[in-house]
Design an enzyme around this catalytic site. Structure first.
Site, PDB file in Angstrom:
ATOM      1  N   HIS A 126       0.089   9.083   6.987  1.00  0.00           N
ATOM      2  CA  HIS A 126       1.072   8.177   6.520  1.00  0.00           C
ATOM      3  C   HIS A 126       1.050   8.334   5.041  1.00  0.00           C
ATOM      4  O   HIS A 126       2.014   8.430   4.115  1.00  0.00           O
ATOM      5  CB  HIS A 126       1.073   6.855   7.205  1.00  0.00           C
ATOM      6  N   GLU A 127      -0.249   8.344   4.391  1.00  0.00           N
ATOM      7  CA  GLU A 127      -0.652   8.138   3.226  1.00  0.00           C
ATOM      8  C   GLU A 127      -0.302   9.701   2.338  1.00  0.00           C
ATOM      9  O   GLU A 127       0.464   9.917   1.396  1.00  0.00           O
ATOM     10  CB  GLU A 127      -1.906   7.943   2.700  1.00  0.00           C
ATOM     11  N   GLU A 154       8.776   3.617   3.166  1.00  0.00           N
ATOM     12  CA  GLU A 154       7.582   3.481   4.457  1.00  0.00           C
ATOM     13  C   GLU A 154       8.028   4.202   5.550  1.00  0.00           C
ATOM     14  O   GLU A 154       7.253   4.729   6.349  1.00  0.00           O
ATOM     15  CB  GLU A 154       7.623   1.872   4.655  1.00  0.00           C
TER      16      GLU A 154
HETATM   17 ZN   LIG Z   1       3.180   3.403   2.979  1.00  0.00          ZN
END
Ligand SMILES: [Zn+2]
Length: 272
Positions: A144-145, A202
């Site tokens: 995710h990062e 996100e």
């Molecule tokens: Zn994030």
């Protein structure tokens, strides 16, 4: 009506201010296709270089306090997971193969992890220990990062902020900042790591992270257990630092669940 007029005026001023529409990444199996507007005075290399300076500073401070963990089994574990994910990054953008990737583990109770512009990763032992993360779950956070870095969400947020500033004050407003490299470096950190990500960003990081994990041979279902653990920890006295920059939405789990079948074949293939 009013909203579209404002957005129209904003896009026009951003174009005048030298913003270009780009695709930082390929869509991948998960199909992240949104066009991004980047301020051309703020190149990828420039942002990556500025961030690299502040990353070195963070490592230096941790080292002084004896918190930089280079040799433990945990440090090797984090490095090994990172190596497998980083090997998949060029699937989304070929130039990531030339990035100067770095991975470091800091001994701290903080429930946090990040990957700054240009592939500079930091994990905090608190996140791994307190949430008892499995390798698959570490890969889910890290993927995710890494996805935020590949999508250059930090540079995009800075571009947006600059576009608004220029629209309000004219191009002269930026000259002062441009001369002061320290102020600019601080801005890079601010927009990359400390401000909350938008819901859209996100979701993009969730989807690309999911595919990176699957391609690297980590079970994509771990993304679900990871976010459940995060949500559970948020209910306690000290919510994870990670949650302040990664606001959870009700739709996160549903969106991840819908995408898992798209990446499952990649996971099955990687496991062979
Ligand atoms: Zn994030």
């Amino acid at each position: 009506m009013r909203r579209s007029v404002v957005i129209g005026a904003l896009s026009a001023s951003m174009l005048l201010a030298g913003c270009q529409a780009v695709n930082t990444t390929n869509g991948g199996a998960v199909g992240v296709e949104r066009k991004q507007y980047m301020f051309s005075m703020l190149s990828t290399d420039e942002v990556n270089q500025m961030y690299a300076q502040s990353y070195q500073q963070t490592l230096g401070e941790a080292s002084t306090k004896g918190q930089l963990d280079k040799t433990s089994a945990a440090a090797k574990r984090v490095q090994a997971i990172a190596d497998r994910l980083i090997a998949q990054a060029p699937q989304f953008r070929p130039d990531a193969a030339q990035w100067k990737w770095e991975v470091n583990l800091i001994k701290s109770d903080e429930l946090n992890a990040n990957c700054g512009p240009g592939g500079k990763i930091i994990f905090y032992t608190g996140l791994i220990d307190k949430l008892k993360l499995t390798d698959d779950e570490i890969a889910a956070v890290m993927g995710h990062e890494i996805a935020h870095a590949l999508r250059e969400h930090g540079r995009e947020a800075m571009s947006k902020a600059y576009g608004i500033q220029i629209a309000r004050q004219g191009a002269g407003a930026l000259l002062g900042l441009g001369e002061d490299s320290l102020a600019l470096a601080d801005t890079v950190v601010q927009y990359s790591l400390t401000l909350p990500n938008s819901r859209g960003n996100e979701n993009e990081a969730d989807l690309i992270g999911l595919e990176l994990s699957a391609r690297a041979g980590y079970n994509p279902n771990a993304a679900i257990t990871l976010w459940n653990k995060m949500a559970q920890a948020s209910g306690g006295n000290s919510p994870p630092e990670f949650m302040s920059t990664h606001p959870a939405s009700d739709s996160r789990i549903a969106s991840l669940q819908a995408a898992i079948p798209k990446v499952m074949p990649l996971y099955e293939q990687a496991k062979k």
